[in-house]
Design an enzyme around this catalytic site. Structure first.
Site, PDB file in Angstrom:
ATOM      1  N   SER A 293       0.843  -1.199   0.000  1.00 25.08           N
ATOM      2  CA  SER A 293       0.000   0.000   0.000  1.00 25.08           C
ATOM      3  C   SER A 293       0.876   1.246   0.000  1.00 25.08           C
ATOM      4  CB  SER A 293      -0.925   0.010   1.221  1.00 25.08           C
ATOM      5  OG  SER A 293      -1.826  -1.060   1.170  1.00 25.08           O
TER       6      SER A 293
ATOM      7  N   SER B 248      -4.068   2.602   3.426  1.00 23.59           N
ATOM      8  CA  SER B 248      -3.955   1.442   4.311  1.00 23.59           C
ATOM      9  C   SER B 248      -5.219   0.606   4.218  1.00 23.59           C
ATOM     10  CB  SER B 248      -3.747   1.899   5.754  1.00 23.59           C
ATOM     11  OG  SER B 248      -3.759   0.792   6.634  1.00 23.59           O
TER      12      SER B 248
ATOM     13  N   SER C 246      -6.158  -2.151   5.895  1.00 26.50           N
ATOM     14  CA  SER C 246      -6.732  -2.511   7.192  1.00 26.50           C
ATOM     15  C   SER C 246      -6.975  -1.304   8.091  1.00 26.50           C
ATOM     16  CB  SER C 246      -5.813  -3.491   7.927  1.00 26.50           C
ATOM     17  OG  SER C 246      -4.605  -2.845   8.307  1.00 26.50           O
ATOM     18  N   GLY C 247      -6.162  -0.259   7.929  1.00 24.27           N
ATOM     19  CA  GLY C 247      -6.267   0.893   8.819  1.00 24.27           C
ATOM     20  C   GLY C 247      -5.816   0.582  10.234  1.00 24.27           C
TER      21      GLY C 247
ATOM     22  N   GLU D  21      -4.640  -2.944  -3.356  1.00 27.63           N
ATOM     23  CA  GLU D  21      -3.474  -2.229  -3.873  1.00 27.63           C
ATOM     24  C   GLU D  21      -3.662  -1.848  -5.339  1.00 27.63           C
ATOM     25  OE1 GLU D  21      -1.176  -5.518  -2.805  1.00 27.63           O
ATOM     26  OE2 GLU D  21      -1.237  -4.995  -0.691  1.00 27.63           O
TER      27      GLU D  21
END
Length: 179
Positions: A44, A83, A85-86, A146
């Site tokens: 990412s 991101s 998932s964060g 991505e």
């Protein structure tokens, strides 16, 4: 069918993130920012670095977080996180520091309720899997996210070119010549 055809078909079935109402807010934030910081980790992070390169070629003042030459943040700046998932602790820490310095925070993610997204002024959700989520994607881990973000960033670059009246020849003037 080949693997590439399968991947292209999967990308074609994705929801277009440019339909998100916050895209126009993100574009306005990019145009009005004094400096744009970009951050992400892993693959990412590679996608957001590609976007940083395009923004620089468009004439924006940018910094990739983590580079030794990165300057201090200020009110009026923008930071964009990429991101899936964060949940990356270093990105969450960066977002908190940015907010403390009155920097506008934008997050591109699959998880609108993540801790990173909770720090955001703007959230662009990509409907794809992260490395932690269950998915029906034919691709491993966060590949679909991505790829989708790279295409999103290229689409944003095209929109910015139109808005700003910039063409490829103008961008070439900012292209690296010490390669």
């Amino acid at each position: 069918m080949s693997e590439l055809t399968n991947i292209l078909n999967e990308l074609d079935s994705m929801t277009d993130p440019l339909i998100n109402n916050d895209i126009d807010k993100l574009i306005d934030s990019i145009i009005s920012a004094k400096r744009i910081y970009l951050s992400g980790v892993g693959r990412s992070g590679l996608m957001i670095k590609a976007f940083a390169n395009r923004l620089m070629q468009l004439g924006f003042t940018i910094s990739v977080v983590g580079e030794i030459s990165g300057p201090h943040t200020h009110h009026g700046d923008l930071i964009i996180f990429n991101s899936a998932s964060g949940s990356s602790s270093n990105l969450i820490s960066q977002a908190k520091i940015a907010r403390d310095n009155k920097v506008k925070v934008a997050v591109i993610t699959t998880n609108e309720t993540s801790e990173l997204a909770q720090q955001a002024d703007l959230i662009i959700e990509i409907k794809a899997q992260s490395k932690f989520s269950q998915s029906t994607s034919i691709q491993p881990m966060g590949s679909l996210f991505e790829q989708s973000t790279l295409l999103l960033f290229d689409s944003l670059s095209l929109k910015l070119m139109k808005i700003m009246g910039i063409n490829e020849q103008d961008m070439l003037k900012n292209h690296a010549n010490l390669e």
